[in-house]
Design a protein around this motif. Sequence first.
Motif, PDB file in Angstrom:
ATOM      1  N   THR A  65       0.086  -0.899  -0.205  1.00  7.95           N
ATOM      2  CA  THR A  65      -0.123  -0.053  -0.220  1.00  7.95           C
ATOM      3  C   THR A  65       0.537   1.480  -0.067  1.00  7.95           C
ATOM      4  O   THR A  65       1.871   1.213   0.463  1.00  7.95           O
ATOM      5  CB  THR A  65      -0.975   0.216   1.455  1.00  7.95           C
ATOM      6  OG1 THR A  65      -1.813   1.129   0.973  1.00  7.95           O
ATOM      7  CG2 THR A  65      -0.366   0.106   2.100  1.00  7.95           C
ATOM      8  N   ARG A  66       0.718   2.102  -0.147  1.00 10.18           N
ATOM      9  CA  ARG A  66       1.465   3.414  -0.705  1.00 10.18           C
ATOM     10  C   ARG A  66       1.756   4.317   0.484  1.00 10.18           C
ATOM     11  O   ARG A  66       2.967   4.704   1.100  1.00 10.18           O
ATOM     12  CB  ARG A  66       0.719   4.230  -1.308  1.00 10.18           C
ATOM     13  CG  ARG A  66       0.520   4.256  -2.658  1.00 10.18           C
ATOM     14  CD  ARG A  66       0.049   4.911  -3.755  1.00 10.18           C
ATOM     15  NE  ARG A  66       0.513   6.226  -4.201  1.00 10.18           N
ATOM     16  CZ  ARG A  66       0.114   7.142  -4.379  1.00 10.18           C
ATOM     17  NH1 ARG A  66      -1.336   7.475  -4.871  1.00 10.18           N
ATOM     18  NH2 ARG A  66       0.616   8.054  -4.804  1.00 10.18           N
ATOM     19  N   THR A  67       0.882   3.945   1.062  1.00  8.76           N
ATOM     20  CA  THR A  67       0.659   5.280   2.709  1.00  8.76           C
ATOM     21  C   THR A  67       0.691   4.359   4.739  1.00  8.76           C
ATOM     22  O   THR A  67      -0.256   2.908   3.650  1.00  8.76           O
ATOM     23  CB  THR A  67       0.053   5.794   2.735  1.00  8.76           C
ATOM     24  OG1 THR A  67      -1.477   5.527   2.841  1.00  8.76           O
ATOM     25  CG2 THR A  67      -0.006   6.754   1.585  1.00  8.76           C
ATOM     26  N   GLU A  68       1.038   4.835   5.462  1.00 13.20           N
ATOM     27  CA  GLU A  68       1.109   4.110   6.137  1.00 13.20           C
ATOM     28  C   GLU A  68      -0.201   3.847   6.899  1.00 13.20           C
ATOM     29  O   GLU A  68      -0.419   2.951   8.092  1.00 13.20           O
ATOM     30  CB  GLU A  68       2.029   4.571   7.211  1.00 13.20           C
ATOM     31  CG  GLU A  68       1.748   4.354   8.805  1.00 13.20           C
ATOM     32  CD  GLU A  68       3.215   3.036   9.040  1.00 13.20           C
ATOM     33  OE1 GLU A  68       2.407   2.054   9.523  1.00 13.20           O
ATOM     34  OE2 GLU A  68       3.845   2.335   7.898  1.00 13.20           O
ATOM     35  N   ALA A  69      -1.184   4.635   6.632  1.00 13.24           N
ATOM     36  CA  ALA A  69      -2.438   5.044   7.315  1.00 13.24           C
ATOM     37  C   ALA A  69      -3.034   3.764   6.807  1.00 13.24           C
ATOM     38  O   ALA A  69      -4.194   3.154   7.652  1.00 13.24           O
ATOM     39  CB  ALA A  69      -3.130   5.545   6.499  1.00 13.24           C
ATOM     40  N   LYS A  70      -2.947   2.943   5.496  1.00 12.43           N
ATOM     41  CA  LYS A  70      -3.834   1.746   5.357  1.00 12.43           C
ATOM     42  C   LYS A  70      -3.326   0.380   6.216  1.00 12.43           C
ATOM     43  O   LYS A  70      -3.590  -0.609   5.315  1.00 12.43           O
ATOM     44  CB  LYS A  70      -4.107   1.625   3.798  1.00 12.43           C
ATOM     45  CG  LYS A  70      -4.971   2.800   3.534  1.00 12.43           C
ATOM     46  CD  LYS A  70      -5.216   2.649   2.040  1.00 12.43           C
ATOM     47  CE  LYS A  70      -5.739   3.101   1.470  1.00 12.43           C
ATOM     48  NZ  LYS A  70      -6.787   3.044  -0.018  1.00 12.43           N
ATOM     49  N   ARG A  71      -2.118   0.697   6.060  1.00  9.05           N
ATOM     50  CA  ARG A  71      -1.515  -0.880   7.020  1.00  9.05           C
ATOM     51  C   ARG A  71      -2.077  -1.687   7.544  1.00  9.05           C
ATOM     52  O   ARG A  71      -2.601  -2.666   8.248  1.00  9.05           O
ATOM     53  CB  ARG A  71      -0.274  -0.362   7.888  1.00  9.05           C
ATOM     54  CG  ARG A  71       0.958  -1.785   8.074  1.00  9.05           C
ATOM     55  CD  ARG A  71       2.405  -1.135   8.429  1.00  9.05           C
ATOM     56  NE  ARG A  71       3.126  -0.584   8.986  1.00  9.05           N
ATOM     57  CZ  ARG A  71       3.838  -0.865   8.182  1.00  9.05           C
ATOM     58  NH1 ARG A  71       4.514  -2.528   7.729  1.00  9.05           N
ATOM     59  NH2 ARG A  71       4.696  -0.366   7.751  1.00  9.05           N
ATOM     60  N   VAL A  85       4.457  -0.736   2.998  1.00  6.65           N
ATOM     61  CA  VAL A  85       4.492   0.992   1.964  1.00  6.65           C
ATOM     62  C   VAL A  85       5.194   1.190   1.791  1.00  6.65           C
ATOM     63  O   VAL A  85       6.602   1.163   1.798  1.00  6.65           O
ATOM     64  CB  VAL A  85       4.410   1.506   3.920  1.00  6.65           C
ATOM     65  CG1 VAL A  85       3.508   2.792   3.838  1.00  6.65           C
ATOM     66  CG2 VAL A  85       3.711   1.091   4.820  1.00  6.65           C
ATOM     67  N   SER A  86       4.763   1.123   0.459  1.00 11.02           N
ATOM     68  CA  SER A  86       5.533   1.595  -0.414  1.00 11.02           C
ATOM     69  C   SER A  86       5.935   3.204  -0.665  1.00 11.02           C
ATOM     70  O   SER A  86       7.111   3.096  -0.708  1.00 11.02           O
ATOM     71  CB  SER A  86       4.514   1.161  -2.198  1.00 11.02           C
ATOM     72  OG  SER A  86       3.478   2.076  -2.492  1.00 11.02           O
ATOM     73  N   ASP A  87       5.912   3.783   0.001  1.00 15.51           N
ATOM     74  CA  ASP A  87       6.629   5.488  -0.291  1.00 15.51           C
ATOM     75  C   ASP A  87       7.523   5.309   0.856  1.00 15.51           C
ATOM     76  O   ASP A  87       8.483   6.158   1.079  1.00 15.51           O
ATOM     77  CB  ASP A  87       5.202   5.780   0.952  1.00 15.51           C
ATOM     78  CG  ASP A  87       4.638   6.559  -0.910  1.00 15.51           C
ATOM     79  OD1 ASP A  87       4.423   6.473  -1.576  1.00 15.51           O
ATOM     80  OD2 ASP A  87       3.442   7.822  -0.130  1.00 15.51           O
ATOM     81  N   SER A  88       7.537   4.555   1.909  1.00  9.01           N
ATOM     82  CA  SER A  88       8.588   4.107   3.184  1.00  9.01           C
ATOM     83  C   SER A  88       9.977   3.442   3.047  1.00  9.01           C
ATOM     84  O   SER A  88      10.364   2.588   3.400  1.00  9.01           O
ATOM     85  CB  SER A  88       7.987   5.108   4.404  1.00  9.01           C
ATOM     86  OG  SER A  88       6.904   3.440   4.270  1.00  9.01           O
TER      87      SER A  88
END
Length: 330
Positions: free
Chosen positions: A181-187, A200-203
């Motif tokens: 997922t792109r952001t931590e919000a959905k982990r 989390v692919s953004d980080s």
Amino acid sequence: MSTTARTVLFHEIGGPDVLTVEETELPAPGPGEVLVRVEALALNRAEALFRSGGYFYQPTLPGSRNGYEAAGQVAEVGPGVTAFAPGDLVLTAANHELSAHGVYGDLVLMPETALVPRPTGVDAVTAAAVWVTYSTAYGALVERAGMKAGDHVLITGGSSGVGTAAIQVARRAGAVPVVTTRTEAKRQRLLDLGAEHVIVSDSEDVIKETKRLTGGRGAEMVLDAIGGAWFAALGDAAVEDGTLICYGWLNEEPVLLPMQWPLTVLGYNNFVLTGSADGRRRAAHYIGSGLSDGTLKPVVAEVFDGLEAIREAHRLMDSNAHTGKIVVRV
């Protein structure tokens, strides 16, 4: 005798605001046709792409319909229809051409071959959210790729409708779902839905994390919704002689192939499964049995009321802020 329906149409490509609710005249069902009263419809990424001109085929304008997925009740059948009768509860099988047979409306005229029975005891909102996601995940992972117990399955775009369904399909087979997922919000939400691991692919580096989580081996399967140059990079996330499946193209650039041989690469289109009566039968049985035994539980992000909410529903789809399916109750 014709019937007046309320139908969502668009006359030019563009954003959600091109969608309009209009009165249309539907003829009586002809040979092999079924008139369906729609109770609920669900959105798919393909429909946003179709509306904006980015799908693999273009809408017929002006006056294009849209929509693959709906749950409803048979209102009338045409000559020669034997599989369905008035009053039957049905789902659309998402194997139709969108401009001609899109299901955004209160009444739709469908080919008999574009319908399947609705699973017993399932309400309209839930039923509208099951067919495309689960048949895609089942068709790609089980039928085409032969997923087995113990396989690590890397699922990109894990918060999408197909992504959340693929988590459950993998779990049902005894496989290990690793999702991005792109952001931590959905982990945490994805972990709660059954993902074994979330990247989390953004980080985080997806390739390195997949290798780490699999003890350096890589995933036996990769189910990718993104495509483009990213697909080639995913070859490094797979085991030797693993399987990469491209079923979507959120990146509209040409899909690049990896060079990590040996490797099986599959380009999956769900029409392969839903285009045949036997494929629809197998998918319907898989979905119905999974809903019955509780291993498949569709994730509904939000329910909108009324066809007039279709623009708002498409705005949510475009925002990527949701997890699971977006449903409009008609």
